[in-house]
Motif scaffolding. Structure first.
Motif, mmCIF file in Angstrom:
data_model
loop_
_atom_site.group_PDB
_atom_site.id
_atom_site.type_symbol
_atom_site.label_atom_id
_atom_site.label_comp_id
_atom_site.label_asym_id
_atom_site.label_seq_id
_atom_site.Cartn_x
_atom_site.Cartn_y
_atom_site.Cartn_z
ATOM 1 N N UNK A 291 0.855 -1.182 0.000
ATOM 2 C CA UNK A 291 0.000 0.000 0.000
ATOM 3 C C UNK A 291 0.896 1.238 0.000
ATOM 4 N N UNK A 292 0.669 2.116 -0.951
ATOM 5 C CA UNK A 292 1.316 3.421 -0.970
ATOM 6 C C UNK A 292 0.299 4.447 -0.501
ATOM 7 N N UNK A 293 0.694 5.238 0.482
ATOM 8 C CA UNK A 293 -0.183 6.267 1.033
ATOM 9 C C UNK A 293 0.358 7.653 0.690
ATOM 10 N N UNK A 294 -0.534 8.579 0.456
ATOM 11 C CA UNK A 294 -0.207 9.998 0.487
ATOM 12 C C UNK A 294 -0.892 10.539 1.728
ATOM 13 N N UNK A 295 -0.109 11.082 2.654
ATOM 14 C CA UNK A 295 -0.661 11.547 3.926
ATOM 15 C C UNK A 295 -0.367 13.028 4.098
ATOM 16 N N UNK A 296 -1.113 13.663 5.009
ATOM 17 C CA UNK A 296 -0.982 15.109 5.175
ATOM 18 C C UNK A 296 -0.035 15.502 6.303
ATOM 19 N N UNK A 297 0.434 14.517 7.079
ATOM 20 C CA UNK A 297 1.338 14.822 8.194
ATOM 21 C C UNK A 297 2.100 13.558 8.571
ATOM 22 N N UNK A 298 3.149 13.685 9.371
ATOM 23 C CA UNK A 298 3.886 12.484 9.804
ATOM 24 C C UNK A 298 2.972 11.506 10.534
ATOM 25 N N UNK A 369 -2.038 -14.362 -2.862
ATOM 26 C CA UNK A 369 -3.253 -13.877 -2.208
ATOM 27 C C UNK A 369 -3.857 -12.714 -3.000
ATOM 28 N N UNK A 370 -5.169 -12.765 -3.307
ATOM 29 C CA UNK A 370 -5.791 -11.707 -4.116
ATOM 30 C C UNK A 370 -6.391 -10.567 -3.301
ATOM 31 N N UNK A 371 -6.277 -10.621 -1.969
ATOM 32 C CA UNK A 371 -6.950 -9.656 -1.105
ATOM 33 C C UNK A 371 -6.357 -8.258 -1.235
ATOM 34 N N UNK A 372 -7.224 -7.263 -1.368
ATOM 35 C CA UNK A 372 -6.787 -5.872 -1.318
ATOM 36 C C UNK A 372 -6.248 -5.611 0.091
ATOM 37 N N UNK A 373 -4.997 -5.188 0.230
ATOM 38 C CA UNK A 373 -4.400 -5.088 1.569
ATOM 39 C C UNK A 373 -4.685 -3.788 2.304
ATOM 40 N N UNK A 374 -5.414 -2.861 1.700
ATOM 41 C CA UNK A 374 -5.516 -1.520 2.284
ATOM 42 C C UNK A 374 -6.021 -1.543 3.725
ATOM 43 N N UNK A 392 -4.738 10.172 5.918
ATOM 44 C CA UNK A 392 -4.589 9.624 4.563
ATOM 45 C C UNK A 392 -5.357 10.474 3.560
ATOM 46 N N UNK A 393 -4.631 11.014 2.585
ATOM 47 C CA UNK A 393 -5.225 11.816 1.518
ATOM 48 C C UNK A 393 -5.593 10.934 0.330
ATOM 49 N N UNK A 394 -4.732 9.972 0.020
ATOM 50 C CA UNK A 394 -4.958 9.052 -1.097
ATOM 51 C C UNK A 394 -4.163 7.778 -0.834
ATOM 52 N N UNK A 395 -4.530 6.720 -1.519
ATOM 53 C CA UNK A 395 -3.755 5.481 -1.388
ATOM 54 C C UNK A 395 -3.867 4.664 -2.671
ATOM 55 N N UNK A 396 -2.891 3.801 -2.842
ATOM 56 C CA UNK A 396 -2.897 2.818 -3.925
ATOM 57 C C UNK A 396 -2.494 1.492 -3.329
ATOM 58 N N UNK A 397 -3.289 0.462 -3.536
ATOM 59 C CA UNK A 397 -2.953 -0.850 -2.983
ATOM 60 C C UNK A 397 -2.753 -1.856 -4.113
ATOM 61 N N UNK A 398 -1.814 -2.784 -3.885
ATOM 62 C CA UNK A 398 -1.503 -3.831 -4.852
ATOM 63 C C UNK A 398 -1.510 -5.160 -4.119
ATOM 64 N N UNK A 399 -2.429 -6.045 -4.469
ATOM 65 C CA UNK A 399 -2.485 -7.371 -3.862
ATOM 66 C C UNK A 399 -1.303 -8.210 -4.320
ATOM 67 N N UNK A 400 -0.962 -9.226 -3.539
ATOM 68 C CA UNK A 400 0.159 -10.102 -3.909
ATOM 69 C C UNK A 400 -0.043 -10.709 -5.285
ATOM 70 N N UNK A 401 -1.270 -11.113 -5.577
ATOM 71 C CA UNK A 401 -1.542 -11.739 -6.871
ATOM 72 C C UNK A 401 -1.287 -10.785 -8.033
ATOM 73 N N UNK A 402 -1.427 -9.484 -7.775
ATOM 74 C CA UNK A 402 -1.244 -8.495 -8.834
ATOM 75 C C UNK A 402 0.206 -8.075 -9.005
ATOM 76 N N UNK A 403 1.046 -8.389 -8.029
ATOM 77 C CA UNK A 403 2.435 -7.936 -8.112
ATOM 78 C C UNK A 403 3.185 -8.575 -9.272
ATOM 79 N N UNK A 404 2.806 -9.784 -9.630
ATOM 80 C CA UNK A 404 3.471 -10.451 -10.750
ATOM 81 C C UNK A 404 3.218 -9.714 -12.063
ATOM 82 N N UNK A 405 2.068 -9.043 -12.180
ATOM 83 C CA UNK A 405 1.792 -8.269 -13.379
ATOM 84 C C UNK A 405 2.708 -7.059 -13.462
#
Length: 494
Positions: A291-298, A369-374, A392-405
């Motif tokens: 999961x990649x997060x964009x956050x507004x503070x530490x 695993x295909x689960x969305x990890x967010x 959290x302002x925005x996020x992008x999640x990548x499941x394990x099953x999608x990492x191979x792509x």
């Protein structure tokens, strides 16, 4: 006449390391990358805001700071600045407590109370022999150790901490959690000899050459390697998906920075059946979901000291991590997976803008695993940083099953290119005297599926390149990798 001596498929850190060696040997090198950008696990890009850079895979680089290849290459001389956090890594525990691995061994021991002297006895001798320990683990693992003292130090400690006896050496919860959190970087069943070796290697480096982050992101390492390759005549072909070795027929040597699955696919039935069957038995490990997060503070950690750490391990106590990682290795999904978190701007403030900063997080999950990890990752962070979700302002999640792509080398989300069992740590991908050399003439495997295995240290590529120089070009001369050094005199082949 061929215009290429060497073709390299894949431009992850090992493909790039191989390219540096072979281009500096005076050979004509072409690197082929299926993606539009080079780097593999060393890519940095803006995901949500053009001014905020996220590391798409690796973020923290203890092995780049320590490995023989990068010591010879000299990242600092190439303009890559490795930034060291005050606290290499932290491990929050319930009740607002946290175990902290300071860069200073003395300070770490001071905060571990009664376990401080035990931590010093564990890590101190490894630090005294650190370069020899690193060189031992990152060797081709086919020759007797150059330093028997380093081998003995590592073996005796791994035997204890690779069993149930390790945690019993400590009195409190902090020290065993600190060490076991590092052992989980092996991504597999706990405890084990392989995970103990990883814990001791990375654990002592936290107090030595450190766990640094490259200023500006991991992509800076890839850029430095690529610049050196181009400076010595190498060329890159991006957006080019090689599907068969026949496409590279003009090259005298082909190096594959691919998974074992990729080697089998590219060979297309050309491999001897016995070797192919051995490759088909190669085991992959658990997956990583990101999961990649964009956050507004530490991140608002319950213990503010955790906010000074470059890396944070979220796994609970030693016993909890043993249960979680062992279940994950068996393919059982847990509600509270082990999570690694990095807030890069803690160490590299230039990575943040006012009200915008990147946060990087991985969770260990079952293979494929295909689960969305967010939600899993957010809740894991929130447990030790109440209110994190509100930042959290925005996020992008990548499941394990999608990492191979994203990267075909990450089969089922396995970012280590193969299960880190003791056997597969020593016999990657099959038991051979020269594991980088395949039975096909002139074809070599140079990925993390070969010794010494995963992490950004460049050694599989370096060792595969030396094998190619010996067997395909008839030289045992090793190019000088330092900035400004000339290529080998034996020159280009015809």
């Amino acid at each position: 006449m061929s215009t290429t001596d060497v073709a390299i498929v894949g431009t992850g850190p090992n493909g790039l390391a191989a390219g540096v060696v072979l281009a500096r040997a005076g050979l004509r090198v072409a690197l082929h990358e299926a993606a539009e950008t080079i780097g593999g696990g060393l890519r940095t890009a803006p995901l949500f805001d053009s001014g905020v850079l996220h590391d798409l895979c690796s973020a923290v680089h203890p092995m780049a700071a320590a490995s023989p290849f990068f010591r010879a290459f000299g990242l600092a001389e190439r303009g890559v600045e490795l930034l060291h956090p005050e606290i290499s890594y932290a491990h929050p525990l319930d009740g607002g407590r946290a175990a902290l691995a300071h860069r200073s061994l003395a300070k770490t021991c001071e905060h571990l109370g009664a376990d401080g002297p035990r931590w010093r006895r564990l890590m101190g001798p490894l630090l005294e022999h650190s370069e020899a320990v690193v060189d031992l683990v990152l060797s081709g693992q086919r020759r007797p150790p150059r330093s028997p003292a380093a081998a003995l130090l590592l073996a005796t400690r791994a035997a204890v901490h690779g069993s149930g006896l390790g945690a019993a050496r400590f009195r409190g919860e902090e020290a065993p959690a600190l060490l076991t959190g590092v052992a989980t970087h092996a991504v597999g069943k706990l405890p084990s000899l392989a995970s103990a070796t990883v814990a001791l290697l990375l654990g002592h480096l936290a107090h030595g050459t450190g766990w640094p982050l490259p200023r500006g992101g991991s992509g800076r390492i890839a850029e430095a390697l690529a610049e050196d390759i181009r400076a010595h005549g190498g060329v890159f072909h991006t957006g080019h998906h090689v599907t068969d070795l026949a496409e590279l027929g003009g090259a005298r040597a082909v190096l594959l920075d691919t998974s074992v699955k990729g080697l089998l696919s590219l060979a297309g039935g050309r491999l001897p059946r016995r070797y192919a069957r051995s490759l088909e038995r190669f085991r992959y490990g658990p997956g990583a979901a990101k999961v990649d997060f964009l956050v507004c503070e530490p991140i608002p950690w319950a213990d503010p000291r955790v906010g000074r750490a470059g890396t944070v391990h979220l796994g609970g106590t030693h016993a909890e991590m043993v249960r979680q990682e062992t279940a994950t290795a068996r393919g059982v999904r847990t509600g509270e997976p082990f999570v690694l978190v990095v807030d890069p701007a803690v160490t590299d403030p230039g990575r943040a803008l006012p009200g915008k900063r990147p946060v990087w997080a991985y969770a260990h999950v079952p293979h494929g695993d295909p689960t969305d990890p967010y939600e899993l990752v957010r809740a894991r962070i929130e447990r030790h940083a109440p209110g994190f979700g509100d930042t959290v302002v925005a996020h992008r999640s990548v499941a394990a099953a999608a990492y191979e792509a994203y990267n075909p080398n990450y089969v089922g989300g396995d970012i280590g290119s193969g299960a880190m069992t003791l056997y597969q740590s020593l016999a990657r991908p099959v038991p051979r005297l020269d594991p980088h050399r395949t039975p096909l003439p002139g074809v070599y495997l140079c990925s993390a599926a070969t010794p010494p295995g995963p992490s950004v240290h460049g050694m599989p590529g370096y060792l595969a390149a030396l094998s190619a120089l010996r067997h395909s070009f008839g030289t045992r001369d090793v190019p000088d990798l330092a900035a400004g050094s000339p290529p080998l005199a034996f020159g280009r082949s015809g």
